[in-house]
Design a protein around this motif. Sequence first.
Motif, PDB file in Angstrom:
ATOM      1  N   ASP A   1       0.847  -1.190   0.000  1.00 10.08           N
ATOM      2  CA  ASP A   1       0.000   0.000   0.000  1.00 10.08           C
ATOM      3  C   ASP A   1       0.884   1.242   0.000  1.00 10.08           C
ATOM      4  OD1 ASP A   1       0.926   0.255   2.645  1.00 10.08           O
ATOM      5  OD2 ASP A   1      -0.821  -0.750   3.480  1.00 10.08           O
ATOM      6  N   ALA A   2       0.269   2.386   0.303  1.00 12.78           N
ATOM      7  CA  ALA A   2       1.015   3.650   0.249  1.00 12.78           C
ATOM      8  C   ALA A   2       2.129   3.703   1.281  1.00 12.78           C
ATOM      9  CB  ALA A   2       0.047   4.818   0.453  1.00 12.78           C
ATOM     10  N   THR A   3       1.991   2.997   2.392  1.00 12.84           N
ATOM     11  CA  THR A   3       3.029   3.039   3.432  1.00 12.84           C
ATOM     12  C   THR A   3       4.204   2.123   3.117  1.00 12.84           C
ATOM     13  OG1 THR A   3       2.033   1.269   4.762  1.00 12.84           O
ATOM     14  CG2 THR A   3       1.255   3.518   5.163  1.00 12.84           C
ATOM     15  N   THR A   4       3.972   1.083   2.321  1.00 11.50           N
ATOM     16  CA  THR A   4       5.043   0.131   2.014  1.00 11.50           C
ATOM     17  C   THR A   4       5.793   0.477   0.735  1.00 11.50           C
ATOM     18  OG1 THR A   4       3.630  -1.357   0.721  1.00 11.50           O
ATOM     19  CG2 THR A   4       3.721  -1.715   3.109  1.00 11.50           C
ATOM     20  N   GLY A   5       5.086   1.077  -0.222  1.00  8.61           N
ATOM     21  CA  GLY A   5       5.691   1.243  -1.533  1.00  8.61           C
ATOM     22  C   GLY A   5       5.858  -0.112  -2.205  1.00  8.61           C
ATOM     23  N   ASP A   6       6.680  -0.157  -3.215  1.00 10.21           N
ATOM     24  CA  ASP A   6       6.925  -1.402  -3.948  1.00 10.21           C
ATOM     25  C   ASP A   6       7.984  -2.211  -3.207  1.00 10.21           C
ATOM     26  OD1 ASP A   6       7.277  -3.450  -5.714  1.00 10.21           O
ATOM     27  OD2 ASP A   6       7.893  -2.202  -7.411  1.00 10.21           O
ATOM     28  N   LEU A   7       7.540  -3.236  -2.502  1.00  9.39           N
ATOM     29  CA  LEU A   7       8.449  -4.038  -1.681  1.00  9.39           C
ATOM     30  C   LEU A   7       9.212  -5.079  -2.485  1.00  9.39           C
ATOM     31  CD1 LEU A   7       6.220  -4.781   1.455  1.00  9.39           C
ATOM     32  CD2 LEU A   7       8.133  -3.176   1.309  1.00  9.39           C
ATOM     33  N   PHE A   8       8.671  -5.497  -3.619  1.00  7.05           N
ATOM     34  CA  PHE A   8       9.210  -6.683  -4.296  1.00  7.05           C
ATOM     35  C   PHE A   8       9.816  -6.407  -5.670  1.00  7.05           C
ATOM     36  CE2 PHE A   8       5.467  -7.819  -1.685  1.00  7.05           C
ATOM     37  CZ  PHE A   8       6.136  -8.463  -0.664  1.00  7.05           C
ATOM     38  N   HIS A   9       9.510  -5.272  -6.275  1.00  7.16           N
ATOM     39  CA  HIS A   9      10.106  -4.878  -7.555  1.00  7.16           C
ATOM     40  C   HIS A   9       9.961  -5.978  -8.609  1.00  7.16           C
ATOM     41  CE1 HIS A   9      12.542  -1.251  -6.071  1.00  7.16           C
ATOM     42  NE2 HIS A   9      11.840  -1.679  -5.040  1.00  7.16           N
TER      43      HIS A   9
END
Length: 374
Positions: free
Chosen positions: A279-287
């Motif tokens: 979500d907005a707090t995590t951003g793209d964690l896995f690319h």
Amino acid sequence: MGLTSNKMLALAVLSAVLLFVGTVWLWPRLARRSWRTVCGRVGLLFATQTALFAAVGLVANQSFGFYASWADLFGRETGQGVVVDHAGGAAGGPLRVVETRRVQTAGGTRPESGGQIQKIEIVGRTTRIATPAYVYLPPEYFQDRHRTRRFPAAVVLTGYPGTAEALVDKLRYPRTALELARDGRMQPMILVMLRPTVAPPRDTECVDVPDGGPKTESFFARDLPEAVGAHYRTGKQRGSWGIIGNSTGGYCALKLAMHHPEVYAAGAGLSAYYDAPTDATTGDLFHGDVELRRRADLWWTLRHRPAPDTSLLVTSSRSGESNYRDTREFIERVKATGRTRISSIILESGGHNFNTWRREIPPTLRWISGRLSA
């Protein structure tokens, strides 16, 4: 005045009361139908409601530890995040004690009788992640007859965003551990208390984020135990470390125990979930890394990876917690592995809040104490 200070809370409450009284007192004078009186009424109502909402928000923040400072609240936190130190450090990574205080409980002010809480700063040896934490040392740690004794240790994590101070002051982990050990209901243990948000304000969900992102899982699986073990008398052999967390910290605790059973012999997730959100707090964690995305999914891990040799504890409530059905399903899937041990605390009612977790912490500490040795 700080966001979490009692003076700020008292000022907000006093302002709300004075504005309410002023509104009642001045309302008859502002009853005329002119633009000035209308603006006066609107201004008084707006100011009163703003003060009231501010007071309620400050009370909620002090109770649940959502934000630690004004900068944290407005997304401008300037504290340490991911640091690259090219000078290198000592074995286990640098750890510095910056403050000490006693445990708030009866039994004397000396650490030999009441234990001690130390505020520390850690820089991971391999990940270069820098973060503050609190370490609780039991009274036995300071007693002469135990001067060569090593102690089991448990990492304790907050939710997101959370504050490490809340683990000490609101959830009262050190005080609870001290009282349980005095009563003989758990063994003396070292507690390492911090939040999983090691790259604030980003919520990394304890993932090793690729392409230069923070290696959060590696920090908790390798750097943190090394740094603490190099500075304190923690156990060295397998089975010396456990991990506890609530909400996001609960998910991290379960994942770290499942992914790294050679480090964490037990993991307890209070009100945990079982897959990393994006979500907005995590951003793209896995690319785009499919394998990394699957690794963060505890359901996928149970289906497709060998069952880890570790002990897990999950908690929920039949009324008030949104994770109840998932938790029941998780218990059944872990039981089906035949190797990973699973325990649970299921309350009749209890929400996703500090009051519920305070009811679960004493049995959780007893449970994890019974599964660790030093």
